[in-house]
Scaffold this active site. Structure first.
Site, short mmCIF file in Angstrom:
data_model
loop_
_atom_site.label_atom_id
_atom_site.label_comp_id
_atom_site.label_asym_id
_atom_site.label_seq_id
_atom_site.Cartn_x
_atom_site.Cartn_y
_atom_site.Cartn_z
N HIS A 1 0.82 -1.21 0.00
CA HIS A 1 0.00 0.00 0.00
C HIS A 1 0.85 1.26 0.00
O HIS A 1 0.42 2.29 -0.52
CB HIS A 1 -0.96 -0.02 1.19
CG HIS A 1 -2.06 -1.01 1.03
ND1 HIS A 1 -2.87 -1.40 2.08
CD2 HIS A 1 -2.50 -1.71 -0.05
CE1 HIS A 1 -3.76 -2.28 1.65
NE2 HIS A 1 -3.53 -2.50 0.36
N HIS B 1 -4.37 -6.63 -10.65
CA HIS B 1 -3.06 -6.02 -10.42
C HIS B 1 -2.09 -6.37 -11.54
O HIS B 1 -1.34 -5.50 -12.01
CB HIS B 1 -2.49 -6.48 -9.08
CG HIS B 1 -3.14 -5.87 -7.88
ND1 HIS B 1 -2.91 -4.57 -7.48
CD2 HIS B 1 -4.03 -6.38 -6.99
CE1 HIS B 1 -3.61 -4.32 -6.39
NE2 HIS B 1 -4.29 -5.39 -6.07
#
Length: 418
Positions: free
Chosen positions: A258, A392
Protein backbone atom coordinates in the site's frame (compact mmCIF):
# COMPACT_ATOMS: atom_id res chain seq x y z
CA UNK A 1 22.05 -5.16 -15.83
CA UNK A 2 18.52 -6.60 -15.89
CA UNK A 3 16.58 -5.69 -19.05
CA UNK A 4 13.05 -4.32 -18.84
CA UNK A 5 10.37 -6.26 -20.72
CA UNK A 6 9.58 -5.15 -24.24
CA UNK A 7 6.24 -3.75 -25.33
CA UNK A 8 5.61 -6.93 -27.31
CA UNK A 9 6.20 -9.04 -24.19
CA UNK A 10 3.88 -6.84 -22.12
CA UNK A 11 1.20 -7.13 -24.80
CA UNK A 12 1.55 -10.90 -24.92
CA UNK A 13 1.41 -11.25 -21.14
CA UNK A 14 -1.59 -8.95 -20.93
CA UNK A 15 -3.43 -10.98 -23.57
CA UNK A 16 -2.58 -14.21 -21.72
CA UNK A 17 -3.99 -12.72 -18.51
CA UNK A 18 -7.22 -11.80 -20.30
CA UNK A 19 -7.51 -15.32 -21.70
CA UNK A 20 -6.98 -16.84 -18.25
CA UNK A 21 -9.49 -14.46 -16.66
CA UNK A 22 -12.19 -15.34 -19.19
CA UNK A 23 -12.66 -18.62 -17.33
CA UNK A 24 -14.05 -16.69 -14.36
CA UNK A 25 -17.40 -16.01 -16.07
CA UNK A 26 -20.36 -17.57 -14.26
CA UNK A 27 -24.12 -16.96 -14.43
CA UNK A 28 -23.81 -14.64 -11.41
CA UNK A 29 -20.94 -12.49 -12.66
CA UNK A 30 -17.32 -13.55 -12.22
CA UNK A 31 -16.14 -16.21 -9.79
CA UNK A 32 -12.90 -16.81 -7.95
CA UNK A 33 -10.42 -18.81 -10.04
CA UNK A 34 -8.35 -21.69 -8.72
CA UNK A 35 -4.82 -22.53 -9.86
CA UNK A 36 -6.17 -24.38 -12.93
CA UNK A 37 -8.27 -21.42 -14.03
CA UNK A 38 -11.57 -22.97 -12.95
CA UNK A 39 -14.26 -21.61 -10.62
CA UNK A 40 -14.73 -24.11 -7.77
CA UNK A 41 -17.87 -22.33 -6.50
CA UNK A 42 -19.84 -21.18 -9.58
CA UNK A 43 -22.97 -20.78 -7.46
CA UNK A 44 -21.38 -17.91 -5.50
CA UNK A 45 -19.79 -14.63 -6.59
CA UNK A 46 -18.02 -11.78 -4.80
CA UNK A 47 -18.73 -8.16 -5.67
CA UNK A 48 -15.08 -7.03 -5.62
CA UNK A 49 -14.01 -9.83 -7.96
CA UNK A 50 -16.85 -9.15 -10.41
CA UNK A 51 -16.02 -5.43 -10.42
CA UNK A 52 -12.29 -5.94 -10.96
CA UNK A 53 -12.90 -8.37 -13.80
CA UNK A 54 -15.39 -5.98 -15.41
CA UNK A 55 -12.81 -3.19 -15.22
CA UNK A 56 -10.12 -5.41 -16.77
CA UNK A 57 -12.38 -6.61 -19.58
CA UNK A 58 -13.43 -3.03 -20.28
CA UNK A 59 -9.74 -2.23 -20.78
CA UNK A 60 -9.44 -5.27 -23.04
CA UNK A 61 -12.48 -4.13 -25.02
CA UNK A 62 -10.94 -0.69 -25.49
CA UNK A 63 -7.88 -2.43 -26.93
CA UNK A 64 -10.00 -4.47 -29.33
CA UNK A 65 -9.20 -7.81 -27.71
CA UNK A 66 -11.63 -10.51 -28.94
CA UNK A 67 -14.31 -11.52 -26.46
CA UNK A 68 -13.60 -8.75 -23.98
CA UNK A 69 -16.55 -6.55 -24.94
CA UNK A 70 -19.00 -9.38 -24.24
CA UNK A 71 -17.30 -10.13 -20.92
CA UNK A 72 -17.39 -6.46 -19.89
CA UNK A 73 -21.08 -6.37 -20.80
CA UNK A 74 -21.68 -9.48 -18.72
CA UNK A 75 -20.08 -7.75 -15.74
CA UNK A 76 -22.13 -4.57 -16.21
CA UNK A 77 -25.33 -6.63 -16.37
CA UNK A 78 -24.40 -8.56 -13.23
CA UNK A 79 -23.76 -5.33 -11.34
CA UNK A 80 -26.98 -3.76 -12.58
CA UNK A 81 -29.11 -6.78 -11.66
CA UNK A 82 -27.67 -9.70 -9.68
CA UNK A 83 -25.65 -7.71 -7.14
CA UNK A 84 -27.91 -4.65 -6.91
CA UNK A 85 -30.13 -4.25 -3.85
CA UNK A 86 -33.40 -3.01 -5.30
CA UNK A 87 -34.84 -2.34 -1.84
CA UNK A 88 -32.11 -0.37 -0.06
CA UNK A 89 -29.73 0.61 -2.84
CA UNK A 90 -26.05 -0.18 -3.23
CA UNK A 91 -24.63 -3.59 -3.97
CA UNK A 92 -24.35 -6.83 -2.02
CA UNK A 93 -20.85 -7.94 -1.10
CA UNK A 94 -21.54 -11.53 -2.18
CA UNK A 95 -24.42 -13.39 -3.83
CA UNK A 96 -25.31 -17.04 -4.27
CA UNK A 97 -27.77 -19.27 -6.08
CA UNK A 98 -30.23 -20.38 -3.45
CA UNK A 99 -31.85 -23.24 -5.38
CA UNK A 100 -31.36 -25.20 -8.56
CA UNK A 101 -28.91 -24.31 -11.28
CA UNK A 102 -28.65 -21.40 -13.69
CA UNK A 103 -31.69 -20.61 -15.75
CA UNK A 104 -35.38 -19.78 -15.24
CA UNK A 105 -36.61 -20.20 -11.69
CA UNK A 106 -33.21 -19.80 -10.07
CA UNK A 107 -33.26 -17.71 -6.92
CA UNK A 108 -30.27 -15.47 -6.34
CA UNK A 109 -29.83 -13.98 -2.91
CA UNK A 110 -27.17 -12.16 -0.90
CA UNK A 111 -24.98 -14.52 1.06
CA UNK A 112 -26.38 -14.36 4.61
CA UNK A 113 -24.28 -12.30 7.00
CA UNK A 114 -21.32 -10.46 5.51
CA UNK A 115 -22.68 -10.82 1.98
CA UNK A 116 -25.48 -8.42 2.86
CA UNK A 117 -23.15 -5.67 4.08
CA UNK A 118 -22.52 -2.53 2.05
CA UNK A 119 -18.77 -1.86 2.27
CA UNK A 120 -16.70 0.97 0.85
CA UNK A 121 -13.99 -1.31 -0.59
CA UNK A 122 -16.15 -3.19 -3.13
CA UNK A 123 -18.32 -0.12 -3.75
CA UNK A 124 -15.17 1.71 -4.87
CA UNK A 125 -14.68 -1.05 -7.42
CA UNK A 126 -18.29 -0.71 -8.60
CA UNK A 127 -17.49 2.93 -9.37
CA UNK A 128 -14.21 2.00 -11.10
CA UNK A 129 -15.82 -0.76 -13.18
CA UNK A 130 -18.68 1.51 -14.20
CA UNK A 131 -16.30 4.34 -15.15
CA UNK A 132 -14.08 2.04 -17.20
CA UNK A 133 -17.04 0.41 -18.95
CA UNK A 134 -18.48 3.86 -19.69
CA UNK A 135 -15.16 4.95 -21.20
CA UNK A 136 -15.34 1.79 -23.33
CA UNK A 137 -18.85 2.70 -24.50
CA UNK A 138 -20.46 -0.44 -23.12
CA UNK A 139 -24.28 -0.52 -23.01
CA UNK A 140 -25.79 0.20 -19.61
CA UNK A 141 -22.49 1.40 -18.17
CA UNK A 142 -23.40 5.10 -18.04
CA UNK A 143 -26.54 4.37 -16.03
CA UNK A 144 -24.52 2.14 -13.70
CA UNK A 145 -21.98 4.95 -13.27
CA UNK A 146 -24.73 7.43 -12.37
CA UNK A 147 -26.03 4.98 -9.78
CA UNK A 148 -22.57 4.34 -8.34
CA UNK A 149 -21.92 8.08 -8.03
CA UNK A 150 -25.25 8.57 -6.25
CA UNK A 151 -24.47 5.79 -3.74
CA UNK A 152 -21.08 7.35 -3.01
CA UNK A 153 -22.76 10.69 -2.33
CA UNK A 154 -25.52 9.26 -0.20
CA UNK A 155 -23.70 6.70 1.92
CA UNK A 156 -19.92 6.67 1.74
CA UNK A 157 -18.47 10.13 1.36
CA UNK A 158 -18.16 11.88 4.75
CA UNK A 159 -17.78 15.56 3.99
CA UNK A 160 -16.79 16.52 7.53
CA UNK A 161 -14.03 13.86 7.59
CA UNK A 162 -12.82 14.28 4.03
CA UNK A 163 -12.79 10.47 3.84
CA UNK A 164 -15.17 7.59 3.16
CA UNK A 165 -17.03 5.54 5.73
CA UNK A 166 -16.06 1.88 5.94
CA UNK A 167 -19.28 -0.15 5.82
CA UNK A 168 -22.95 -0.39 6.67
CA UNK A 169 -25.59 -3.02 7.25
CA UNK A 170 -27.89 -3.88 4.37
CA UNK A 171 -30.27 -0.96 4.99
CA UNK A 172 -27.52 1.67 5.37
CA UNK A 173 -28.81 2.18 8.92
CA UNK A 174 -26.01 0.86 11.15
CA UNK A 175 -22.44 1.90 10.43
CA UNK A 176 -19.39 -0.22 11.30
CA UNK A 177 -17.30 1.23 14.15
CA UNK A 178 -14.11 1.16 12.08
CA UNK A 179 -12.29 3.27 9.52
CA UNK A 180 -9.71 1.91 7.10
CA UNK A 181 -7.05 3.31 4.79
CA UNK A 182 -7.41 0.50 2.25
CA UNK A 183 -11.00 1.32 1.31
CA UNK A 184 -10.06 4.98 1.01
CA UNK A 185 -7.10 4.12 -1.21
CA UNK A 186 -9.24 2.29 -3.74
CA UNK A 187 -11.83 5.04 -3.49
CA UNK A 188 -9.14 7.50 -4.61
CA UNK A 189 -8.45 5.26 -7.60
CA UNK A 190 -12.16 5.16 -8.43
CA UNK A 191 -12.68 8.90 -7.88
CA UNK A 192 -9.83 9.73 -10.27
CA UNK A 193 -11.47 7.57 -12.93
CA UNK A 194 -14.89 9.08 -12.21
CA UNK A 195 -13.47 12.60 -12.51
CA UNK A 196 -12.10 11.85 -15.97
CA UNK A 197 -15.17 10.04 -17.27
CA UNK A 198 -17.83 12.39 -15.85
CA UNK A 199 -15.83 15.61 -16.11
CA UNK A 200 -16.94 16.51 -12.58
CA UNK A 201 -14.19 18.05 -10.45
CA UNK A 202 -15.84 17.09 -7.17
CA UNK A 203 -14.40 13.58 -7.54
CA UNK A 204 -10.93 15.02 -7.98
CA UNK A 205 -11.46 17.35 -5.01
CA UNK A 206 -12.43 14.38 -2.85
CA UNK A 207 -9.48 12.31 -4.04
CA UNK A 208 -7.22 15.20 -3.05
CA UNK A 209 -8.72 15.47 0.44
CA UNK A 210 -8.36 11.73 1.08
CA UNK A 211 -4.79 11.55 -0.22
CA UNK A 212 -3.64 14.64 1.64
CA UNK A 213 -4.96 13.29 4.93
CA UNK A 214 -3.61 9.76 4.49
CA UNK A 215 -0.26 10.39 2.81
CA UNK A 216 0.75 13.84 3.98
CA UNK A 217 -0.90 13.23 7.35
CA UNK A 218 -1.03 9.68 8.71
CA UNK A 219 1.93 8.27 6.77
CA UNK A 220 4.21 11.21 7.53
CA UNK A 221 3.24 11.17 11.21
CA UNK A 222 4.26 7.50 11.52
CA UNK A 223 7.68 7.65 9.82
CA UNK A 224 5.95 6.65 6.54
CA UNK A 225 4.83 3.31 8.02
CA UNK A 226 1.24 4.00 7.10
CA UNK A 227 -1.35 2.83 9.66
CA UNK A 228 -4.18 0.91 8.03
CA UNK A 229 -6.77 0.69 10.83
CA UNK A 230 -8.55 3.47 12.72
CA UNK A 231 -11.39 4.22 15.09
CA UNK A 232 -14.41 6.13 13.76
CA UNK A 233 -12.64 9.30 14.97
CA UNK A 234 -9.62 8.42 12.78
CA UNK A 235 -7.37 7.48 15.69
CA UNK A 236 -4.87 4.78 14.61
CA UNK A 237 -5.32 1.31 16.16
CA UNK A 238 -1.83 -0.08 15.65
CA UNK A 239 -2.53 -3.47 17.27
CA UNK A 240 -5.50 -4.29 15.04
CA UNK A 241 -5.49 -7.98 14.02
CA UNK A 242 -2.27 -8.71 15.87
CA UNK A 243 -3.81 -12.15 16.42
CA UNK A 244 -4.57 -12.56 12.68
CA UNK A 245 -1.57 -10.86 11.13
CA UNK A 246 -1.94 -12.21 7.57
CA UNK A 247 -5.59 -11.16 7.16
CA UNK A 248 -6.22 -10.66 3.40
CA UNK A 249 -7.91 -7.27 3.74
CA UNK A 250 -7.06 -5.98 7.24
CA UNK A 251 -3.64 -7.36 8.16
CA UNK A 252 -1.72 -6.40 11.27
CA UNK A 253 0.96 -3.75 10.93
CA UNK A 254 1.84 -1.63 7.93
CA UNK A 255 1.27 -3.06 4.44
CA UNK A 256 4.27 -2.54 2.17
CA UNK A 257 2.27 -2.83 -1.05
CA UNK A 258 0.00 0.00 0.00
CA UNK A 259 2.94 2.36 0.45
CA UNK A 260 3.76 1.71 -3.20
CA UNK A 261 0.13 1.98 -4.30
CA UNK A 262 -0.34 5.29 -2.48
CA UNK A 263 2.89 6.55 -4.07
CA UNK A 264 1.53 5.80 -7.53
CA UNK A 265 -1.94 7.18 -6.84
CA UNK A 266 -0.48 10.40 -5.45
CA UNK A 267 1.40 10.89 -8.72
CA UNK A 268 -1.78 10.21 -10.70
CA UNK A 269 -3.58 12.79 -8.57
CA UNK A 270 -0.79 15.32 -9.10
CA UNK A 271 -0.92 14.78 -12.87
CA UNK A 272 -4.73 15.05 -12.90
CA UNK A 273 -4.55 18.41 -11.12
CA UNK A 274 -1.91 19.62 -13.55
CA UNK A 275 -4.01 18.52 -16.53
CA UNK A 276 -6.84 20.70 -15.22
CA UNK A 277 -4.46 23.65 -14.68
CA UNK A 278 -4.90 23.44 -10.95
CA UNK A 279 -2.11 23.92 -8.40
CA UNK A 280 -0.27 20.98 -6.92
CA UNK A 281 1.46 20.75 -3.55
CA UNK A 282 5.11 19.96 -2.83
CA UNK A 283 4.31 16.78 -0.86
CA UNK A 284 2.74 15.24 -3.96
CA UNK A 285 6.20 14.52 -5.37
CA UNK A 286 8.11 14.32 -2.09
CA UNK A 287 5.84 11.73 -0.46
CA UNK A 288 5.86 9.22 -3.36
CA UNK A 289 9.66 9.33 -3.36
CA UNK A 290 9.83 8.69 0.39
CA UNK A 291 7.14 5.99 0.39
CA UNK A 292 8.92 4.21 -2.46
CA UNK A 293 12.28 4.43 -0.69
CA UNK A 294 10.76 3.17 2.57
CA UNK A 295 9.00 0.26 0.88
CA UNK A 296 12.21 -0.72 -0.88
CA UNK A 297 14.36 -0.41 2.25
CA UNK A 298 11.99 -2.17 4.68
CA UNK A 299 10.07 -4.46 2.36
CA UNK A 300 12.33 -5.72 -0.43
CA UNK A 301 14.49 -8.71 0.58
CA UNK A 302 14.02 -7.64 4.19
CA UNK A 303 14.71 -11.16 5.45
CA UNK A 304 17.53 -11.96 3.05
CA UNK A 305 15.53 -13.48 0.19
CA UNK A 306 14.26 -11.71 -2.91
CA UNK A 307 10.70 -10.48 -2.78
CA UNK A 308 8.60 -8.07 -0.72
CA UNK A 309 7.42 -9.07 2.74
CA UNK A 310 3.66 -8.56 3.15
CA UNK A 311 3.74 -6.39 6.28
CA UNK A 312 6.08 -4.83 8.82
CA UNK A 313 5.49 -3.70 12.39
CA UNK A 314 5.79 -0.08 13.41
CA UNK A 315 9.50 -0.44 14.08
CA UNK A 316 9.99 -1.59 10.48
CA UNK A 317 10.64 -5.28 11.25
CA UNK A 318 8.94 -7.92 9.04
CA UNK A 319 5.63 -9.05 10.53
CA UNK A 320 4.28 -11.32 7.78
CA UNK A 321 6.99 -12.59 5.45
CA UNK A 322 4.79 -14.10 2.73
CA UNK A 323 5.29 -12.65 -0.75
CA UNK A 324 2.08 -11.46 -2.46
CA UNK A 325 1.98 -11.06 -6.22
CA UNK A 326 0.01 -7.83 -6.02
CA UNK A 327 2.78 -6.10 -4.07
CA UNK A 328 5.28 -6.68 -6.89
CA UNK A 329 2.70 -5.44 -9.40
CA UNK A 330 2.26 -2.23 -7.41
CA UNK A 331 6.03 -1.86 -7.08
CA UNK A 332 6.28 -2.08 -10.88
CA UNK A 333 3.58 0.55 -11.26
CA UNK A 334 5.11 2.88 -8.68
CA UNK A 335 8.58 2.60 -10.22
CA UNK A 336 7.17 3.37 -13.65
CA UNK A 337 5.18 6.33 -12.33
CA UNK A 338 8.16 7.81 -10.51
CA UNK A 339 10.33 7.38 -13.58
CA UNK A 340 7.71 9.21 -15.63
CA UNK A 341 7.49 11.99 -13.03
CA UNK A 342 11.23 12.42 -12.47
CA UNK A 343 13.12 10.79 -15.34
CA UNK A 344 15.56 9.31 -12.81
CA UNK A 345 17.33 6.10 -13.80
CA UNK A 346 17.11 4.39 -10.41
CA UNK A 347 13.37 3.98 -10.85
CA UNK A 348 13.88 2.36 -14.27
CA UNK A 349 16.38 -0.07 -12.73
CA UNK A 350 13.95 -1.06 -9.98
CA UNK A 351 11.21 -1.45 -12.59
CA UNK A 352 13.34 -3.93 -14.54
CA UNK A 353 14.42 -5.73 -11.36
CA UNK A 354 10.86 -6.34 -10.24
CA UNK A 355 9.68 -7.54 -13.64
CA UNK A 356 12.62 -9.95 -13.58
CA UNK A 357 11.51 -11.20 -10.15
CA UNK A 358 7.94 -11.63 -11.39
CA UNK A 359 9.08 -13.66 -14.40
CA UNK A 360 11.36 -15.84 -12.27
CA UNK A 361 9.07 -16.51 -9.32
CA UNK A 362 5.46 -15.46 -9.93
CA UNK A 363 4.61 -16.24 -13.56
CA UNK A 364 4.24 -19.99 -13.81
CA UNK A 365 3.15 -19.71 -17.45
CA UNK A 366 1.82 -16.81 -19.55
CA UNK A 367 -1.23 -15.39 -17.80
CA UNK A 368 -0.87 -17.66 -14.76
CA UNK A 369 0.55 -15.88 -11.74
CA UNK A 370 1.10 -17.38 -8.32
CA UNK A 371 -0.83 -15.09 -5.97
CA UNK A 372 1.26 -15.91 -2.90
CA UNK A 373 4.75 -17.24 -2.23
CA UNK A 374 6.37 -18.46 0.96
CA UNK A 375 9.43 -16.58 2.29
CA UNK A 376 11.64 -18.92 0.23
CA UNK A 377 9.68 -17.96 -2.93
CA UNK A 378 7.95 -21.31 -3.35
CA UNK A 379 4.19 -21.31 -4.07
CA UNK A 380 1.99 -20.94 -0.97
CA UNK A 381 -1.67 -20.43 -0.13
CA UNK A 382 -1.87 -19.23 3.46
CA UNK A 383 -3.68 -15.97 2.72
CA UNK A 384 -4.80 -16.40 -0.91
CA UNK A 385 -5.91 -19.71 -2.39
CA UNK A 386 -5.86 -20.11 -6.16
CA UNK A 387 -5.59 -17.17 -8.55
CA UNK A 388 -8.60 -15.04 -7.68
CA UNK A 389 -8.22 -12.27 -10.26
CA UNK A 390 -5.88 -10.55 -12.72
CA UNK A 391 -6.50 -6.89 -11.84
CA UNK A 392 -3.06 -6.02 -10.42
CA UNK A 393 -1.11 -8.05 -12.97
CA UNK A 394 -3.01 -6.75 -15.98
CA UNK A 395 -2.60 -3.16 -14.86
CA UNK A 396 1.13 -3.78 -14.41
CA UNK A 397 1.36 -4.57 -18.14
CA UNK A 398 -0.33 -1.27 -19.02
CA UNK A 399 0.63 1.41 -16.48
CA UNK A 400 4.24 1.78 -17.70
CA UNK A 401 2.94 2.59 -21.19
CA UNK A 402 0.44 5.27 -20.23
CA UNK A 403 0.72 8.88 -19.01
CA UNK A 404 -0.03 9.56 -15.35
CA UNK A 405 -3.31 11.22 -16.35
CA UNK A 406 -6.02 10.58 -17.37
CA UNK A 407 -7.01 7.32 -15.64
CA UNK A 408 -6.40 4.00 -17.39
CA UNK A 409 -9.63 3.50 -19.35
CA UNK A 410 -10.02 7.12 -20.52
CA UNK A 411 -6.34 7.15 -21.48
CA UNK A 412 -6.68 3.99 -23.58
CA UNK A 413 -9.88 5.39 -25.12
CA UNK A 414 -7.88 8.47 -26.16
CA UNK A 415 -5.25 6.32 -27.86
CA UNK A 416 -2.50 7.15 -25.35
CA UNK A 417 -1.21 3.58 -24.80
CA UNK A 418 2.35 3.33 -26.11
Amino acid sequence: MVAAPTTDWLDAEGDALLAFAAGARTPLGFGTLDTAGLVPEPRRAELWITCRMTHVFALGALRGRPGCAALADHGVTALATTFADAEHGGWFAAVEQADGGPGPGTTVRPVPGDGERKAAYPHAFVLLAAASATAAGRPGAAALLDQACAVQDAHFWAEDEGMVRESWDRAFAVEEAYRGANANMHTVEAYLAAADVTGEDRWLDRALRITRRVVDGFARAHAWRLPEHFTPAWEPTLDHHRDDPAHPFRPYGATIGHWLEWARLTLHLRAALTARHRPTEAWMLEAPRVLFAAATAEGWAADGAAGFVYTVDFDGAPAVRQRMHWVVCEAIGAAAALHTATGEGDYARWYATWWDYARRHLIEAPGRWHHELAPDNTPAAGTWAGRPDVYHAYQATMLPRLPLAPALAPAVAEGLLA
